[in-house]
Design a protein around this motif. Structure first.
Motif, mmCIF file in Angstrom:
data_model
loop_
_atom_site.group_PDB
_atom_site.id
_atom_site.type_symbol
_atom_site.label_atom_id
_atom_site.label_comp_id
_atom_site.label_asym_id
_atom_site.label_seq_id
_atom_site.Cartn_x
_atom_site.Cartn_y
_atom_site.Cartn_z
ATOM 1 N N MET A 1 0.875 -1.358 0.072
ATOM 2 C CA MET A 1 -0.020 -0.097 -0.047
ATOM 3 C C MET A 1 0.834 1.191 -0.078
ATOM 4 S SD MET A 1 -3.038 1.222 0.272
ATOM 5 C CE MET A 1 -3.834 2.773 0.710
ATOM 6 N N MET A 2 0.528 2.161 -0.929
ATOM 7 C CA MET A 2 1.178 3.500 -0.801
ATOM 8 C C MET A 2 0.102 4.576 -0.679
ATOM 9 S SD MET A 2 3.748 4.899 -3.689
ATOM 10 C CE MET A 2 2.748 4.600 -5.101
ATOM 11 N N LYS A 3 0.719 5.706 -0.186
ATOM 12 C CA LYS A 3 -0.121 6.989 -0.043
ATOM 13 C C LYS A 3 0.704 7.873 -0.712
ATOM 14 C CE LYS A 3 -3.526 9.157 1.933
ATOM 15 N NZ LYS A 3 -4.651 8.403 2.095
ATOM 16 N N ARG A 4 0.039 8.552 -1.613
ATOM 17 C CA ARG A 4 0.598 9.861 -2.556
ATOM 18 C C ARG A 4 0.154 11.220 -2.001
ATOM 19 N NH1 ARG A 4 1.195 6.535 -7.258
ATOM 20 N NH2 ARG A 4 3.271 6.011 -7.778
ATOM 21 N N ILE A 5 1.021 11.896 -1.779
ATOM 22 C CA ILE A 5 0.446 13.465 -1.569
ATOM 23 C C ILE A 5 1.101 14.251 -2.534
ATOM 24 C CG2 ILE A 5 0.401 15.305 0.033
ATOM 25 C CD1 ILE A 5 -1.038 12.829 1.529
ATOM 26 N N TYR A 6 0.244 14.857 -3.350
ATOM 27 C CA TYR A 6 0.797 16.016 -4.244
ATOM 28 C C TYR A 6 0.666 17.398 -3.527
ATOM 29 C CZ TYR A 6 0.110 12.428 -7.573
ATOM 30 O OH TYR A 6 0.230 11.116 -8.118
ATOM 31 N N LEU A 7 1.985 17.887 -2.987
ATOM 32 C CA LEU A 7 2.088 19.000 -2.133
ATOM 33 C C LEU A 7 2.193 20.019 -3.254
ATOM 34 C CD1 LEU A 7 2.150 20.203 0.572
ATOM 35 C CD2 LEU A 7 4.573 19.749 0.607
ATOM 36 N N ASP A 121 -1.901 13.369 9.239
ATOM 37 C CA ASP A 121 -3.516 13.266 9.182
ATOM 38 C C ASP A 121 -4.013 12.473 7.922
ATOM 39 O OD1 ASP A 121 -3.466 14.159 11.774
ATOM 40 O OD2 ASP A 121 -4.629 15.984 11.323
ATOM 41 N N LEU A 122 -3.420 12.957 6.729
ATOM 42 C CA LEU A 122 -3.769 12.409 5.418
ATOM 43 C C LEU A 122 -3.426 11.242 5.115
ATOM 44 C CD1 LEU A 122 -3.681 15.587 3.435
ATOM 45 C CD2 LEU A 122 -5.913 14.357 4.039
ATOM 46 N N ILE A 123 -2.156 10.780 5.745
ATOM 47 C CA ILE A 123 -1.572 9.571 5.570
ATOM 48 C C ILE A 123 -2.472 8.495 6.111
ATOM 49 C CG2 ILE A 123 0.266 8.163 6.166
ATOM 50 C CD1 ILE A 123 2.213 10.623 5.893
ATOM 51 N N GLN A 124 -3.235 8.634 7.271
ATOM 52 C CA GLN A 124 -3.978 7.835 8.185
ATOM 53 C C GLN A 124 -5.338 7.715 7.424
ATOM 54 O OE1 GLN A 124 -2.312 6.108 10.342
ATOM 55 N NE2 GLN A 124 -0.436 7.514 9.985
ATOM 56 N N ARG A 125 -5.742 8.471 6.569
ATOM 57 C CA ARG A 125 -6.969 8.311 5.893
ATOM 58 C C ARG A 125 -7.045 7.204 4.732
ATOM 59 N NH1 ARG A 125 -10.912 12.700 6.229
ATOM 60 N NH2 ARG A 125 -10.260 13.998 8.262
ATOM 61 N N PRO A 126 -8.524 6.844 4.497
ATOM 62 C CA PRO A 126 -8.393 5.783 3.408
ATOM 63 C C PRO A 126 -8.096 6.734 1.904
ATOM 64 C CG PRO A 126 -10.520 6.100 4.294
ATOM 65 C CD PRO A 126 -9.498 6.910 5.174
ATOM 66 N N GLY A 127 -7.844 5.819 0.846
ATOM 67 C CA GLY A 127 -7.741 6.653 -0.267
ATOM 68 C C GLY A 127 -6.099 6.697 -0.615
ATOM 69 N N GLU A 128 -5.692 6.895 -1.701
ATOM 70 C CA GLU A 128 -4.376 6.608 -2.164
ATOM 71 C C GLU A 128 -3.853 7.893 -2.378
ATOM 72 O OE1 GLU A 128 -3.204 3.596 -4.877
ATOM 73 O OE2 GLU A 128 -4.697 2.166 -3.634
ATOM 74 N N SER A 129 -4.257 9.029 -3.169
ATOM 75 C CA SER A 129 -3.799 10.144 -3.647
ATOM 76 C C SER A 129 -4.583 11.419 -3.041
ATOM 77 C CB SER A 129 -3.798 10.131 -5.141
ATOM 78 O OG SER A 129 -3.108 9.052 -5.509
ATOM 79 N N VAL A 130 -3.989 12.336 -2.687
ATOM 80 C CA VAL A 130 -4.442 13.602 -2.053
ATOM 81 C C VAL A 130 -3.833 14.872 -2.625
ATOM 82 C CG1 VAL A 130 -4.930 15.027 0.098
ATOM 83 C CG2 VAL A 130 -4.869 12.293 0.057
ATOM 84 N N ALA A 131 -4.581 15.789 -3.243
ATOM 85 C CA ALA A 131 -3.740 17.220 -3.390
ATOM 86 C C ALA A 131 -3.882 18.107 -2.264
ATOM 87 C CB ALA A 131 -4.719 17.673 -4.839
ATOM 88 N N VAL A 132 -2.877 18.699 -2.009
ATOM 89 C CA VAL A 132 -2.762 19.447 -0.853
ATOM 90 C C VAL A 132 -2.262 21.003 -1.527
ATOM 91 C CG1 VAL A 132 -1.728 19.979 1.441
ATOM 92 C CG2 VAL A 132 -2.355 17.679 0.724
ATOM 93 N N VAL A 133 -2.682 22.001 -1.192
ATOM 94 C CA VAL A 133 -2.406 23.125 -1.629
ATOM 95 C C VAL A 133 -2.238 24.293 -0.609
ATOM 96 C CG1 VAL A 133 -2.927 25.201 -3.193
ATOM 97 C CG2 VAL A 133 -3.875 23.135 -3.641
ATOM 98 N N THR A 134 -0.697 24.795 -0.585
ATOM 99 C CA THR A 134 -0.340 25.477 0.555
ATOM 100 C C THR A 134 0.497 26.767 -0.199
ATOM 101 O OG1 THR A 134 0.689 25.765 2.760
ATOM 102 C CG2 THR A 134 1.573 24.287 1.185
ATOM 103 N N HIS A 135 1.451 27.370 0.580
ATOM 104 C CA HIS A 135 2.024 28.373 0.265
ATOM 105 C C HIS A 135 3.557 28.302 0.110
ATOM 106 C CE1 HIS A 135 -1.581 30.567 0.658
ATOM 107 N NE2 HIS A 135 -1.781 29.926 1.615
ATOM 108 N N GLY A 136 4.554 29.017 -0.225
ATOM 109 C CA GLY A 136 5.938 28.644 -0.405
ATOM 110 C C GLY A 136 6.634 28.109 0.788
ATOM 111 N N ASN A 137 6.611 29.232 1.848
ATOM 112 C CA ASN A 137 7.335 29.078 3.078
ATOM 113 C C ASN A 137 7.029 27.761 3.855
ATOM 114 O OD1 ASN A 137 8.070 30.905 6.016
ATOM 115 N ND2 ASN A 137 9.465 29.399 4.841
ATOM 116 N N LEU A 138 5.814 27.591 3.822
ATOM 117 C CA LEU A 138 5.089 26.456 4.778
ATOM 118 C C LEU A 138 5.416 25.113 3.911
ATOM 119 C CD1 LEU A 138 3.663 25.653 7.070
ATOM 120 C CD2 LEU A 138 1.557 25.507 5.888
ATOM 121 N N MET A 139 5.288 25.266 2.461
ATOM 122 C CA MET A 139 5.720 23.987 1.662
ATOM 123 C C MET A 139 7.093 23.691 1.572
ATOM 124 S SD MET A 139 5.171 23.820 -2.430
ATOM 125 C CE MET A 139 5.542 22.501 -3.241
#
Length: 181
Positions: A1-7, A121-139
């Protein structure tokens, strides 16, 4: 199982305040971003409540038929509430000393933990791929959380927008790749 986060760092905007809109070029970039991510089986979209972050991911949300979940923890880091003519020097120092805290601001460590808590938190949730939108310094601080070599110079190399794919494997491995060039 793998989780993908698109930051994702938001597209080009007209300012830094929470209500700043995307520029004309930024709206074009948002459509290009939707083209790039549209076939990646994204099952959830989470974004900073800032207008430029929402507008960045809106075309993708419409394309894949998902709501945009707003998360205040993805708001940009406040370096200081004081006017800092030499803010870039202070920002550089904040990458070297994660606990440096300027008047009215948030230390890098505080911001890093805040941003990484969303990812965890998102890694623990079901589903494999999540898009996460933020800002440069926090990213950049979230990326540093998962790869300590990510520092001030890497922050300087970020673009608007920018996209990193964070892959988390069930055996504890992780991989970070820059997708936007």
């Amino acid at each position: 199982m793998m989780k993908r986060i698109y930051l994702i760092r938001h597209c080009k905007a007209n300012g830094q305040e929470p209500a700043a809109e995307l520029t004309e070029e930024g709206y074009l970039q948002a459509r290009q971003l939707a083209d790039m991510l549209g076939d990646r089986s994204i099952g959830r979209i989470v974004a900073s409540p800032y207008q430029r972050a929402i507008a960045t991911i809106q075309p993708l949300a419409e394309r894949v038929g998902l709501p945009i979940q707003r998360d205040d923890r993805l708001g940009e880091r406040i370096l200081s509430t004081n006017d800092l003519p030499d803010w870039m020097d202070h920002l550089r120092l904040s990458f070297d000393d994660l606990d440096l805290k300027l008047p009215g601001g948030e230390s890098s460590r505080e911001a890093m933990i805040r941003g990484a808590s969303v990812i965890e938190d998102l890694i623990q949730r079901p589903g494999e791929s999540v898009a996460v939108v933020t800002h440069g310094n926090l990213m950049s601080l979230v990326l540093k959380y998962y790869d300590d070599s990510f520092g001030f110079e890497a922050w300087r190399q970020l673009s608007n927008p920018d996209v990193y794919e964070l892959s988390f494997f069930s055996d504890g491995r992780r991989d970070i790749k820059r997708l936007w060039k």
